[in-house]
Design an enzyme around this catalytic site. Structure first.
Site, short mmCIF file in Angstrom:
data_model
loop_
_atom_site.label_atom_id
_atom_site.label_comp_id
_atom_site.label_asym_id
_atom_site.label_seq_id
_atom_site.Cartn_x
_atom_site.Cartn_y
_atom_site.Cartn_z
N HIS A 1 56.82 38.07 47.82
CA HIS A 1 57.37 39.40 47.65
C HIS A 1 58.47 39.66 47.01
CE1 HIS A 1 59.00 37.68 51.40
NE2 HIS A 1 59.92 38.95 51.67
N HIS B 1 61.57 40.92 47.95
CA HIS B 1 63.15 40.64 48.45
C HIS B 1 64.05 39.61 47.82
CE1 HIS B 1 61.66 42.66 52.42
NE2 HIS B 1 61.95 43.49 51.66
N ASP C 1 66.09 37.45 48.95
CA ASP C 1 66.16 35.97 49.26
C ASP C 1 64.94 35.09 49.06
OD1 ASP C 1 64.83 37.83 51.24
OD2 ASP C 1 64.74 36.10 52.92
N HIS C 2 63.94 35.82 48.27
CA HIS C 2 62.66 35.03 47.78
C HIS C 2 62.62 34.99 46.46
CE1 HIS C 2 60.65 35.08 52.00
NE2 HIS C 2 61.73 36.10 52.10
N HIS D 1 54.94 43.39 55.72
CA HIS D 1 56.41 43.27 55.65
C HIS D 1 56.79 44.15 54.23
CE1 HIS D 1 60.08 41.13 55.58
NE2 HIS D 1 59.96 40.57 54.36
N ASP E 1 56.88 36.16 54.13
CA ASP E 1 57.85 36.81 55.52
C ASP E 1 56.44 37.47 56.27
OD1 ASP E 1 60.02 35.73 54.85
OD2 ASP E 1 60.96 37.75 54.28
N HIS F 1 61.12 31.39 56.83
CA HIS F 1 62.21 31.33 57.38
C HIS F 1 62.20 30.46 58.69
CE1 HIS F 1 64.50 34.70 55.64
NE2 HIS F 1 63.22 35.11 55.18
FE FE Z 1 62.89 36.78 53.84
ZN ZN Z 2 61.32 39.47 53.11
#
Ligand code: FE
Ligand code: ZN
Length: 260
Positions: free
Chosen positions: A55, A57, A59-60, A111, A133, A171
């Site tokens: 996805h 985001h 942080d990915h 998400h 996530d 995570h």
């Molecule tokens: Fe994340």
């Molecule tokens: Zn995420």
């Protein structure tokens, strides 16, 4: 193909960038940061050939551009999300071949609106699920873009995967998830045993992941909304909840406010 090696590369505070390799070539999933990936490739003498993204985001995805620039890797991600340049688009029902193994793409919105997961490969004869996530050990992702009905459907589809599937979550949220799960199901013995195991792992600085679908079915309240004890706990928070989707939504709202 032959068995692969699976490695969680810690990133930021609590992310894992999951890495697969066959001794020569490697694939990483959700590289939010390029630095731990480049350090690992260098250390192991591996060539990066594939990047999978679940996805949009940061942080990915934050490391994707640098990894594409530094390696000859190809990258695949969700069809309907904003992604770095050079990422090829996939949606549910499609398949890709990585390191000689087939991976199926699953649509798991909730998400984010276009979140996908990758299911396939083989480690110790178990298939792998890279679920980003969507599903965490003992929990699930927050609903930033999707509806409770979408997330419940996504989690329900993951719940039907083979029980020995290795669940590679993005995570390390397990301990706080399990504290919430214990509030929902104080008498779940499997949950108590898993909490003890995970406390021990975290004290040693080790990941609590991968989990398995079978374990999550036993301990994760978000996969257990059909269980009478989970239903009644959710209904104590939200008396009008009746259908599974509403029980799921009540649990998700309860968790959003939970101070573990
Ligand atoms: Fe994340
Ligand atoms: Zn995420």
């Amino acid at each position: 193909g032959p068995d692969l090696r699976l490695t969680p590369l810690p990133a930021f505070n609590d992310n894992y960038i999951w890495a697969l390799d066959n001794g020569h070539q490697a694939c990483v999933v959700d590289p939010g940061d390029d630095k731990p990936v480049l350090a690992w490739l260098q250390d192991k003498g591996l060539q990066l050939i594939a990047i999978l993204v679940t996805h949009h985001h940061a942080d990915h995805t934050g490391g994707v551009a640098a990894l594409l620039a530094h390696t000859g890797a190809k990258a695949w991600g969700p069809a309907f999300e904003a992604l770095p340049d050079g990422v090829q688009r996939l949606s549910g029902g499609q398949q890709i071949e990585v390191l000689g193994h087939r991976f199926d793409v699953l649509d798991v919105p909730g998400h984010t609106a276009g979140h996908i997961a990758f299911m396939g490969g083989k480690v110790d004869d178990a298939p792998l699920l890279f679920c980003g996530d969507t599903l965490f050990s003992g929990g699930c992702g927050r609903l930033f873009e999707g509806t409770p009905a979408q997330m419940w459907q996504s989690l329900s589809s993951l719940a039907t995967l083979p029980r020995h599937t290795l669940v590679c979550c993005a995570h390390e949220y397990t301990l706080s998830n399990l504290r919430f799960a214990q509030d929902v199901e104080p008498d779940n013995a499997a949950l108590q045993a898993h909490m003890a195991r995970c406390l021990d792992l975290r004290q040693q600085g080790l990941p609590t992941l991968p989990s398995t679908i079978g374990l999550e079915l036993a301990i994760n309240p978000f996969l257990r909304v059909g269980e009478p004890c989970v239903r009644s706990a959710a209904q104590a928070q939200c008396p009008e909840a009746q259908h599974d989707t509403d029980i799921f939504a009540a649990l998700r709202r309860w968790k959003d406010q939970f101070k573990g």
